[in-house]
Design a protein around this motif. Structure first.
Motif, PDB file in Angstrom:
ATOM      1  N   CYS A 119       0.859  -1.189   0.000  1.00  0.00           N
ATOM      2  CA  CYS A 119       0.000   0.000   0.000  1.00  0.00           C
ATOM      3  C   CYS A 119       0.894   1.237   0.000  1.00  0.00           C
ATOM      4  O   CYS A 119       1.703   1.423   0.909  1.00  0.00           O
ATOM      5  CB  CYS A 119      -0.910   0.015   1.223  1.00  0.00           C
ATOM      6  SG  CYS A 119      -1.813   1.575   1.381  1.00  0.00           S
TER       7      CYS A 119
ATOM      8  N   ALA B 112      -0.029   4.179   0.512  1.00  0.00           N
ATOM      9  CA  ALA B 112      -0.471   5.147   1.518  1.00  0.00           C
ATOM     10  C   ALA B 112       0.089   4.813   2.902  1.00  0.00           C
ATOM     11  O   ALA B 112       0.610   5.684   3.596  1.00  0.00           O
ATOM     12  CB  ALA B 112      -1.997   5.196   1.558  1.00  0.00           C
ATOM     13  N   CYS B 113      -0.003   3.538   3.310  1.00  0.00           N
ATOM     14  CA  CYS B 113       0.386   3.208   4.690  1.00  0.00           C
ATOM     15  C   CYS B 113       1.560   2.235   4.774  1.00  0.00           C
ATOM     16  O   CYS B 113       2.058   1.960   5.862  1.00  0.00           O
ATOM     17  CB  CYS B 113      -0.809   2.636   5.461  1.00  0.00           C
ATOM     18  SG  CYS B 113      -1.246   0.951   4.975  1.00  0.00           S
TER      19      CYS B 113
ATOM     20  N   GLU C 260       1.528  -0.945   4.178  1.00  0.00           N
ATOM     21  CA  GLU C 260       1.115  -2.319   4.465  1.00  0.00           C
ATOM     22  C   GLU C 260       1.523  -3.252   3.325  1.00  0.00           C
ATOM     23  O   GLU C 260       1.358  -2.915   2.151  1.00  0.00           O
ATOM     24  CB  GLU C 260      -0.421  -2.346   4.640  1.00  0.00           C
ATOM     25  CG  GLU C 260      -1.046  -3.716   4.749  1.00  0.00           C
ATOM     26  CD  GLU C 260      -1.008  -4.270   6.174  1.00  0.00           C
ATOM     27  OE1 GLU C 260      -0.371  -3.642   7.040  1.00  0.00           O
ATOM     28  OE2 GLU C 260      -1.610  -5.324   6.403  1.00  0.00           O
TER      29      GLU C 260
ATOM     30  N   CYS D  76      -7.113  -0.603   0.444  1.00  0.00           N
ATOM     31  CA  CYS D  76      -6.137  -1.227   1.329  1.00  0.00           C
ATOM     32  C   CYS D  76      -6.858  -1.803   2.545  1.00  0.00           C
ATOM     33  O   CYS D  76      -7.605  -1.089   3.211  1.00  0.00           O
ATOM     34  CB  CYS D  76      -5.103  -0.196   1.775  1.00  0.00           C
ATOM     35  SG  CYS D  76      -4.046  -0.800   3.107  1.00  0.00           S
TER      36      CYS D  76
ATOM     37  N   ASN E 273      -5.761  -2.379   5.348  1.00  0.00           N
ATOM     38  CA  ASN E 273      -5.247  -1.790   6.586  1.00  0.00           C
ATOM     39  C   ASN E 273      -5.751  -0.366   6.798  1.00  0.00           C
ATOM     40  O   ASN E 273      -6.310  -0.046   7.844  1.00  0.00           O
ATOM     41  CB  ASN E 273      -3.718  -1.816   6.568  1.00  0.00           C
ATOM     42  CG  ASN E 273      -3.122  -1.365   7.889  1.00  0.00           C
ATOM     43  OD1 ASN E 273      -3.546  -1.819   8.949  1.00  0.00           O
ATOM     44  ND2 ASN E 273      -2.163  -0.454   7.823  1.00  0.00           N
ATOM     45  N   CYS E 274      -5.580   0.525   5.789  1.00  0.00           N
ATOM     46  CA  CYS E 274      -5.914   1.938   5.991  1.00  0.00           C
ATOM     47  C   CYS E 274      -7.134   2.377   5.182  1.00  0.00           C
ATOM     48  O   CYS E 274      -7.628   3.494   5.358  1.00  0.00           O
ATOM     49  CB  CYS E 274      -4.720   2.831   5.655  1.00  0.00           C
ATOM     50  SG  CYS E 274      -4.370   2.945   3.889  1.00  0.00           S
TER      51      CYS E 274
HETATM   52 ZN   LIG Z   1      -2.880   1.166   3.349  1.00  0.00          ZN
END
Ligand SMILES: [Zn+2]
Length: 467
Positions: free
Chosen positions: A176, A178-179, A181, A216, A218-219
């Protein structure tokens, strides 16, 4: 067929893909002594031969002879045992023999027959290293300038190229942006591999499959999941954009899923209907393509990164075999090996074409630490349904270790694949001198411990997998 012309009989085939009726028929023919030649996979060793006189183990170094699931055995070693029981001849054949077999030859237990030269007029290809630290490909590309130029020349000469990358799918890792992951299989400690042709994320350990999510997990960011690194599908994408008009095909266990499809692709390659073939280790097996003159190894270091006992040996064998696909007929071949570690012995001695020096180097390394073939190795793998239970069981197992001389034990440690199919795994690695009965030691050790019934203990003598 060529086989019948040469030997006067058709071989009986024995492998798991054949149906039960065919297998029953072969079993009866063998038992009756009517099947004169059997060509088979590992389990062909268990057929009821009436009058067995010769066993040939081809590609004896191949690690797939080690059966890792269920009953653990090494088919090459079992073949040697069966030959000794039957008092018949056995030939272990390989262009890149295993250290175990070389050691037996050097110790005078086996006689060593050397074939000089390759069959026909073909010569070994020249092998050149492309140092990726000095000439790296552009970002998002995997073919460096040296290999790209060689591909251009090969296409211009109306010859064929093979690009070797031992990674199935599109990208070995999904991240990911963004985060950060990294997507893992839900029940195993392994990265999910992106497959674009099928549109799936796949765990190569367990076969777990899911559709690539839009967000994602996760986020929750949308469209943030990106594949990292190359697999054969991504390499094909690069080849399509850089070598316009070239006819490109991918050979992996995902793209070629039946023996018929494989035969079809091989014959198109033989007939020159493919310009660039991209393949995983399936392409290393002995096919002869008369106008294949260039082999490009895209990532020679891939097999060295795991760093287990046989990583160097396996890399040397595999890359030499792949390089040997080039120049099988009257046209000379060349191989270009892309590497970030040109000084590592497996890579440097491969480029020098010096198999004997590599074997001598590896032998010295193993002798120093008493690893196979100069000592024995064993592994104990404990697995439990929770991390606590795995830790407690591993501690109890450790405490029960019998006293013995000539034996060293490392562990317990979390296995590199710590969680597999929801089970938490701990490993012990055991080394012993050659004169120690390591199997008996491990069996006695296991007997001394009473563990909860859902804790599993697997013993592996001479492990080939360290995961
Ligand atoms: Zn993420």
């Amino acid at each position: 067929s060529r086989f019948e012309d040469r030997f006067g009989v058709a071989p009986a085939e024995w492998h798991s893909a054949a149906g039960s009726p065919a297998r029953r028929r072969v079993w009866r023919e063998v038992a009756a002594g009517r099947a004169r030649i059997v060509v088979g996979a590992r389990s062909a060793l268990f057929l009821p031969y009436r009058n067995l006189k010769l066993i040939i183990v081809d590609e004896e170094h191949d690690q797939s002879y080690k059966q890792e699931e269920g009953v653990i055995y090494h088919a090459r070693d079992l073949a040697v045992l069966r030959a000794s029981i039957e008092q018949c001849s056995i030939v272990l054949a390989s262009a890149t023999p295993s250290l175990e077999t070389m050691q037996n030859a050097q110790a005078g237990k086996y006689s060593h027959l050397k074939l000089s030269g390759r069959p026909g007029v073909s010569q070994l290809p020249t092998i050149a290293l492309a140092d990726m630290r000095e000439a790296a490909p552009d970002t998002g590309r995997w073919i460096g300038p040296e290999l790209a130029a060689a591909i251009e020349q090969t296409l211009a000469a109306k010859e064929q190229a093979l690009l070797f990358l031992n990674r199935r799918g599109y990208a070995p890792l999904v991240l990911c942006r963004a985060c950060g992951e990294r997507l893992k299989a839900p029940d195993s400690d392994s990265w999910l591999v992106e497959h674009r042709y099928s549109g799936k994320l796949v765990c190569h350990l367990t076969g777990f499959t899911m559709t690539k999510p839009l967000e994602c997990p996760n986020c929750g960011a949308r469209g943030s999941l990106a594949g990292v690194g190359p697999g054969v599908e991504r390499l094909a994408e690069e080849v399509h954009t850089r070598f316009h008009g070239a006819r490109v095909e991918v050979l992996s266990s995902d793209t070629v899923t039946s023996p018929d499809a494989l035969r079809d692709l091989i014959s198109r390659m033989e007939n020159g209907a493919i310009d660039i073939l991209i393949g995983t280790q399936i392409v290393a097996k002995g096919h002869n393509f008369p106008t294949l003159t260039l082999v490009g190894v895209v990532d020679a270091d891939a097999g060295l990164r795991g760093g287990d006992l046989r990583a160097g040996e396996r890399t040397f064998q595999l890359l030499l075999q792949v390089a040997g696909r080039a120049g099988r007929a009257d046209k000379p071949g060349r191989a270009i090996i892309q590497t970030y570690a040109p000084e590592s012995p497996a890579i440097a001695l491969l480029a020098a074409g010096d198999r004997d020096a590599f074997i001598a180097y590896e032998m010295d390394q193993r002798r120093l630490v008493g690893f196979p073939p100069f000592g024995r190795l064993g592994a104990v793998i404990l697995s439990a349904s929770s991390a606590e239970e795995a830790n407690e069981s591993a501690a109890a197992f450790s405490a029960a270790q019998p006293n013995a001389t000539g034996i060293e034990v490392w562990g317990p440690a979390p296995a590199p694949i710590t969680i597999l199919r929801g089970r938490h795994r701990r490993r012990f690695l055991i080394r012993s001198d050659r004169n120690v009965d390591l199997s008996a030691f491990l069996a006695a050790w296991k007997e001394r411990v009473k563990l909860p019934s859902n804790v599993r203990v697997a013993l592996d003598v001479e492990p080939y997998s360290f995961m």
